[in-house]
Design a protein around this motif. Sequence first.
Motif, PDB file in Angstrom:
ATOM      1  N   PHE A   1      17.932 -12.011 -20.909  1.00  0.00           N
ATOM      2  CA  PHE A   1      16.768 -12.324 -22.440  1.00  0.00           C
ATOM      3  C   PHE A   1      15.453 -12.719 -20.919  1.00  0.00           C
ATOM      4  CE2 PHE A   1      13.099 -14.908 -23.412  1.00  0.00           C
ATOM      5  CZ  PHE A   1      12.414 -14.259 -24.847  1.00  0.00           C
ATOM      6  N   GLY A   2      16.004 -11.953 -20.219  1.00  0.00           N
ATOM      7  CA  GLY A   2      14.312 -11.995 -19.200  1.00  0.00           C
ATOM      8  C   GLY A   2      14.418 -10.535 -18.247  1.00  0.00           C
ATOM      9  N   LEU A   3      15.840  -9.689 -18.446  1.00  0.00           N
ATOM     10  CA  LEU A   3      16.005  -9.261 -17.997  1.00  0.00           C
ATOM     11  C   LEU A   3      15.676  -7.882 -19.465  1.00  0.00           C
ATOM     12  CD1 LEU A   3      19.599  -8.552 -16.261  1.00  0.00           C
ATOM     13  CD2 LEU A   3      17.072  -8.935 -14.926  1.00  0.00           C
ATOM     14  N   GLY A   4      15.289  -8.414 -20.462  1.00  0.00           N
ATOM     15  CA  GLY A   4      15.173  -7.418 -21.481  1.00  0.00           C
ATOM     16  C   GLY A   4      13.900  -7.334 -21.917  1.00  0.00           C
ATOM     17  N   LEU A   5      13.058  -8.139 -21.203  1.00  0.00           N
ATOM     18  CA  LEU A   5      11.666  -8.473 -20.856  1.00  0.00           C
ATOM     19  C   LEU A   5      11.206  -7.491 -19.873  1.00  0.00           C
ATOM     20  CD1 LEU A   5      10.721 -12.143 -21.111  1.00  0.00           C
ATOM     21  CD2 LEU A   5      10.751 -10.359 -23.580  1.00  0.00           C
ATOM     22  N   ILE A   6      12.062  -7.516 -19.384  1.00  0.00           N
ATOM     23  CA  ILE A   6      11.463  -6.985 -17.984  1.00  0.00           C
ATOM     24  C   ILE A   6      11.404  -5.363 -18.352  1.00  0.00           C
ATOM     25  CG2 ILE A   6      11.974  -5.406 -15.604  1.00  0.00           C
ATOM     26  CD1 ILE A   6      12.356  -8.275 -14.641  1.00  0.00           C
ATOM     27  N   THR A   7      12.436  -4.854 -18.940  1.00  0.00           N
ATOM     28  CA  THR A   7      13.091  -3.138 -19.630  1.00  0.00           C
ATOM     29  C   THR A   7      11.741  -3.232 -20.722  1.00  0.00           C
ATOM     30  OG1 THR A   7      15.871  -3.765 -19.567  1.00  0.00           O
ATOM     31  CG2 THR A   7      14.533  -1.710 -21.146  1.00  0.00           C
ATOM     32  N   CYS A   8      11.453  -4.446 -21.866  1.00  0.00           N
ATOM     33  CA  CYS A   8      10.350  -3.784 -22.490  1.00  0.00           C
ATOM     34  C   CYS A   8       9.195  -2.827 -21.598  1.00  0.00           C
ATOM     35  CB  CYS A   8      10.608  -4.868 -23.935  1.00  0.00           C
ATOM     36  SG  CYS A   8      11.342  -4.940 -24.630  1.00  0.00           S
ATOM     37  N   CYS A   9       8.738  -3.617 -19.983  1.00  0.00           N
ATOM     38  CA  CYS A   9       7.271  -3.611 -20.104  1.00  0.00           C
ATOM     39  C   CYS A   9       8.336  -2.007 -19.361  1.00  0.00           C
ATOM     40  CB  CYS A   9       7.266  -4.593 -18.942  1.00  0.00           C
ATOM     41  SG  CYS A   9       7.248  -6.387 -19.487  1.00  0.00           S
ATOM     42  N   VAL A  10       8.903  -1.734 -18.425  1.00  0.00           N
ATOM     43  CA  VAL A  10       8.874  -0.744 -18.447  1.00  0.00           C
ATOM     44  C   VAL A  10       9.227   0.473 -18.893  1.00  0.00           C
ATOM     45  CG1 VAL A  10      10.531   1.138 -16.723  1.00  0.00           C
ATOM     46  CG2 VAL A  10      10.870  -1.156 -16.130  1.00  0.00           C
ATOM     47  N   SER A  11       9.702  -0.021 -20.543  1.00  0.00           N
ATOM     48  CA  SER A  11       9.308   1.362 -21.239  1.00  0.00           C
ATOM     49  C   SER A  11       8.089   1.388 -21.754  1.00  0.00           C
ATOM     50  CB  SER A  11      10.002   0.437 -22.631  1.00  0.00           C
ATOM     51  OG  SER A  11      11.532   0.640 -22.305  1.00  0.00           O
TER      52      SER A  11
END
Length: 353
Positions: free
Chosen positions: A114-124
């Motif tokens: 779930f946290g990795l998904g948050l990072i992915t959205c930030c990078v996007s």
Amino acid sequence: MNYYISVLFRAIPLLMGAICLGYGFYVKDLGQAMGSDFVVAGHVLIYLTAICIALFTTAATIIRQLINKYNNFYKWALPTLGYLSGIFTIVSGIVLWQIGISNPPYFVSGNVVFGLGLITCCVSTVATASTKFMLIPKNSSSLKEGEKQEEAFKESTAKTLIAVPVICTLIGFIRGVYLLFSSTTNDHFVAGHVLVGISLVCASLIMLVVSIVKQIQNTFTDKERYKWAIGVFILGTIDILWGIAILIIAKNPAWIAPGYVLIGLGIVCYSILSKVLLLGMVWRKSNPLSKRVPLIPVFTALTCLFIGAFLFEAEIFNISYFIPARVMIGLGAICFTLFSIVSILESGTSKSE
């Protein structure tokens, strides 16, 4: 930028993503026969691929502008791909932790994913902000401080771009703190600490997005030249020191994994630092040291790999080192992917010198 070099820099995130994905499935499949540690490490490695995809969209967004092969299709398609990867990862994490209500390994991996998904959205969001990347060297060389850039983002768009990583940071932090205070079990302890550490990575990406947006808007001031970089450095250092503190006071073998993972997340923050630092260094000035900045993510990647190698050796005597050893390899891949991003950025901003 040389076309073949541009292909290489776009290939690096995809290659690192493929390595994380393949290695993750390999480790996860072993978990069916070997134990829960394989499941946690496997899930984390698999979903680190999402961050690599988002980094690819960032690389492709900037490179296509540099080689004059950027159009409206890529303007929308690349950030969308990144956000879809992030949303898929977030949903997958929620599903995993729901499964894990009665299965601790899935609960831990679900929250981390779930946290990795948050990072992915930030990078996007970094990729989305970079859709007007070419305004950065243009503003740096042609406009004075405070002059309005007519081609910049609308004010509402700029605020939205900054708000996305802020929201992701708050979600990760709140979820992590909730886990830490809602139970004293090992699975909550591990997942809670890692999620809070992930929120600091998201916070680092806030500063990267702010730097990009403010330079595109031409509102970046000389006082901010190193302000955001210092902020990222502090966040990374907090992660590392926090991880070391956990390892020092560890009363339970289960504490080993979050300790080392926090250190790894801090090292990732230092990789992000390289991009924030570079943006400040070359803004309206020539800085010969800027060409050395891409070495930072190379060193951070090597650091993760060396730590991972030592943990692999330690695992022979204590299985608690299994998860951090594998996760460190994945984080090393993320750091090396950031090398391509920073190199692209250096190539683009050097035009303003």
